[in-house]
Design an enzyme around this catalytic site. Structure first.
Site, PDB file in Angstrom:
ATOM      1  N   ASN A   6       0.854  -1.179   0.000  1.00  0.00           N
ATOM      2  CA  ASN A   6       0.000   0.000   0.000  1.00  0.00           C
ATOM      3  C   ASN A   6       0.895   1.236   0.000  1.00  0.00           C
ATOM      4  O   ASN A   6       1.455   1.603   1.024  1.00  0.00           O
ATOM      5  CB  ASN A   6      -0.896  -0.041   1.262  1.00  0.00           C
ATOM      6  CG  ASN A   6      -1.822   1.149   1.346  1.00  0.00           C
ATOM      7  OD1 ASN A   6      -1.867   1.983   0.436  1.00  0.00           O
ATOM      8  ND2 ASN A   6      -2.571   1.240   2.440  1.00  0.00           N
ATOM      9  N   LYS A   8       0.011   4.226  -0.375  1.00  0.00           N
ATOM     10  CA  LYS A   8      -0.695   5.386   0.190  1.00  0.00           C
ATOM     11  C   LYS A   8      -0.447   6.630  -0.688  1.00  0.00           C
ATOM     12  O   LYS A   8      -0.319   6.510  -1.902  1.00  0.00           O
ATOM     13  CB  LYS A   8      -0.278   5.605   1.649  1.00  0.00           C
ATOM     14  CG  LYS A   8      -0.465   4.331   2.480  1.00  0.00           C
ATOM     15  CD  LYS A   8      -0.377   4.534   3.949  1.00  0.00           C
ATOM     16  CE  LYS A   8      -0.531   3.182   4.655  1.00  0.00           C
ATOM     17  NZ  LYS A   8      -0.600   3.305   6.092  1.00  0.00           N
ATOM     18  N   HIS A  90     -10.050   0.682   4.308  1.00  0.00           N
ATOM     19  CA  HIS A  90      -8.819   0.954   5.050  1.00  0.00           C
ATOM     20  C   HIS A  90      -9.130   1.938   6.188  1.00  0.00           C
ATOM     21  O   HIS A  90      -9.922   2.861   6.020  1.00  0.00           O
ATOM     22  CB  HIS A  90      -7.750   1.528   4.118  1.00  0.00           C
ATOM     23  CG  HIS A  90      -6.398   1.568   4.756  1.00  0.00           C
ATOM     24  ND1 HIS A  90      -6.033   2.537   5.667  1.00  0.00           N
ATOM     25  CD2 HIS A  90      -5.334   0.729   4.653  1.00  0.00           C
ATOM     26  CE1 HIS A  90      -4.803   2.302   6.084  1.00  0.00           C
ATOM     27  NE2 HIS A  90      -4.353   1.203   5.490  1.00  0.00           N
ATOM     28  N   GLU A  92      -7.585   4.376   7.337  1.00  0.00           N
ATOM     29  CA  GLU A  92      -7.343   5.794   7.034  1.00  0.00           C
ATOM     30  C   GLU A  92      -8.510   6.389   6.248  1.00  0.00           C
ATOM     31  O   GLU A  92      -8.814   7.569   6.377  1.00  0.00           O
ATOM     32  CB  GLU A  92      -6.008   5.949   6.275  1.00  0.00           C
ATOM     33  CG  GLU A  92      -4.835   5.734   7.226  1.00  0.00           C
ATOM     34  CD  GLU A  92      -3.551   5.239   6.578  1.00  0.00           C
ATOM     35  OE1 GLU A  92      -3.431   5.290   5.345  1.00  0.00           O
ATOM     36  OE2 GLU A  92      -2.669   4.784   7.339  1.00  0.00           O
ATOM     37  N   GLU A 159      -6.045  -5.311  10.201  1.00  0.00           N
ATOM     38  CA  GLU A 159      -5.068  -4.258  10.486  1.00  0.00           C
ATOM     39  C   GLU A 159      -5.467  -3.514  11.759  1.00  0.00           C
ATOM     40  O   GLU A 159      -6.292  -2.592  11.706  1.00  0.00           O
ATOM     41  CB  GLU A 159      -5.017  -3.256   9.328  1.00  0.00           C
ATOM     42  CG  GLU A 159      -4.595  -3.853   8.004  1.00  0.00           C
ATOM     43  CD  GLU A 159      -4.045  -2.779   7.072  1.00  0.00           C
ATOM     44  OE1 GLU A 159      -2.887  -2.889   6.696  1.00  0.00           O
ATOM     45  OE2 GLU A 159      -4.771  -1.825   6.765  1.00  0.00           O
ATOM     46  N   GLY A 165       1.632   2.103  10.860  1.00  0.00           N
ATOM     47  CA  GLY A 165       2.575   3.217  10.778  1.00  0.00           C
ATOM     48  C   GLY A 165       3.201   3.599  12.102  1.00  0.00           C
ATOM     49  O   GLY A 165       3.845   4.640  12.215  1.00  0.00           O
ATOM     50  N   SER A 203       2.688  -2.168  10.383  1.00  0.00           N
ATOM     51  CA  SER A 203       4.138  -2.144  10.678  1.00  0.00           C
ATOM     52  C   SER A 203       4.852  -3.449  10.324  1.00  0.00           C
ATOM     53  O   SER A 203       5.801  -3.838  11.008  1.00  0.00           O
ATOM     54  CB  SER A 203       4.380  -1.780  12.144  1.00  0.00           C
ATOM     55  OG  SER A 203       3.875  -0.495  12.432  1.00  0.00           O
TER      56      SER A 203
HETATM   57  P1  PGA Z   1       2.181   0.234   7.725  1.00  0.00           P
HETATM   58  O1  PGA Z   1       0.772   0.411   6.971  1.00  0.00           O
HETATM   59  O2  PGA Z   1       2.819  -1.018   7.202  1.00  0.00           O
HETATM   60  O3  PGA Z   1       2.956   1.486   7.387  1.00  0.00           O
HETATM   61  O4  PGA Z   1       1.872   0.130   9.175  1.00  0.00           O
HETATM   62  C1  PGA Z   1      -0.069  -0.679   6.742  1.00  0.00           C
HETATM   63  C2  PGA Z   1      -1.338  -0.226   6.076  1.00  0.00           C
HETATM   64  O5  PGA Z   1      -1.841   0.855   6.391  1.00  0.00           O
HETATM   65  O6  PGA Z   1      -1.897  -0.926   5.221  1.00  0.00           O
END
Ligand code: PGA
Length: 246
Positions: A6, A8, A90, A92, A159, A165, A203
């Site tokens: 991803n 982003k 997701h 976010e 997740e 993150g 992460s």
């Molecule tokens: P990350 O993000 O690996 O940076 O924690 C995962 C995601 O949001 O899909």
């Protein structure tokens, strides 16, 4: 074993093109190994992945096929542009764009209607985890999103919001317990004909991939930050390969 990236809202054009080309090499390197790469780039950069023959999907889509929705992109547009996958729900998008369970369910149906394989993201936030309601929160997200889902075109990504993150990875036994609960719920309550593939996200990097991929209910990862660093992402793929070969 699926390793999804991803990207982003990262990268400018040249860097995206370079990374897409490198992904093309990675796709060749895992060919016939049982490891599958899927990239979720910012929509503008999707053609670079197409050129590099990297399977890709959209990070979000509007539930309507066409219309007066300034700034949005729809599932038929992505499908006609070469997408095979679609990220839905997701955290976010749920938090920053206030996407509701209802919107997420409609996007899922809209994407599957176009033949896209959907990766549905679910996960609790920290206060829900601390309150011990994490399992019921995730099951409610599944109930809301999957009522009309086509299980042949559905992958789940667990997740935990507090692990995205942040560098914090959920405890292995907690991850496996949640993945098992998701699998059981999908089959018993939501009538999935078989256990759906379930990815872990939050992460994930080369150094913790092994702990995650050895869990029986983990079928891969959804990788954010580490997917932008070629060495890290390649490292995760190597770990995935070792697990498939075992
Ligand atoms: P990350 O993000 O690996 O940076 O924690 C995962 C995601 O949001 O899909």
């Amino acid at each position: 074993m699926i390793v999804a990236a991803n990207w982003k809202m990262h990268l400018t054009r040249n860097d995206a093109k370079i990374l897409a080309d490198s992904y093309g090499e990675l796709v060749k390197s895992v060919h016939h190994t049982g490891v599958h790469i899927i990239a979720f780039p910012p929509a503008l950069y999707a053609p670079y992945l197409d050129e590099a023959q990297v399977p890709w999907g959209a990070q979000s889509c509007h539930a309507e096929p066409f219309g007066a929705y300034t700034g949005d992109i729809s599932a038929p547009m992505f499908a006609s542009a070469g997408a095979n996958y679609q990220l839905v729900g997701h955290s976010e998008r749920r938090s920053h764009h206030k996407e509701t369970d209802q919107m997420i369910a409609s996007q899922l149906v809209a994407a599957q209607k176009q033949g896209l394989q959907v990766i549905l993201c679910v996960g609790e936030n920290l206060s829900q985890r601390d309150a011990g309601t994490h399992e019921s929160v995730v099951m409610a997200q599944l109930d809301a999103a999957c009522a009309e889902a086509d299980w042949e075109k559905l992958i789940i990504a667990y997740e935990p919001v507090w692990a995205i993150g942040t560098g914090r990875v959920a405890d292995s036994s907690d991850v496996n317990a949640m993945h098992k609960a998701i699998a059981d719920h999908c089959m018993a309550r939501l009538k999935a004909p078989r256990r759906p593939a379930i990815l872990y996200g939050g992460s994930v990097k080369a150094s913790n991939a092994n702990d995650l991929f050895c869990l029986p209910y983990v079928d891969g990862a959804l990788v954010g930050g580490a997917s932008l660093k070629l060495d890290e992402f390649d490292g995760i793929l190597q770990v995935a390969r070792e697990h498939v070969q075992r």
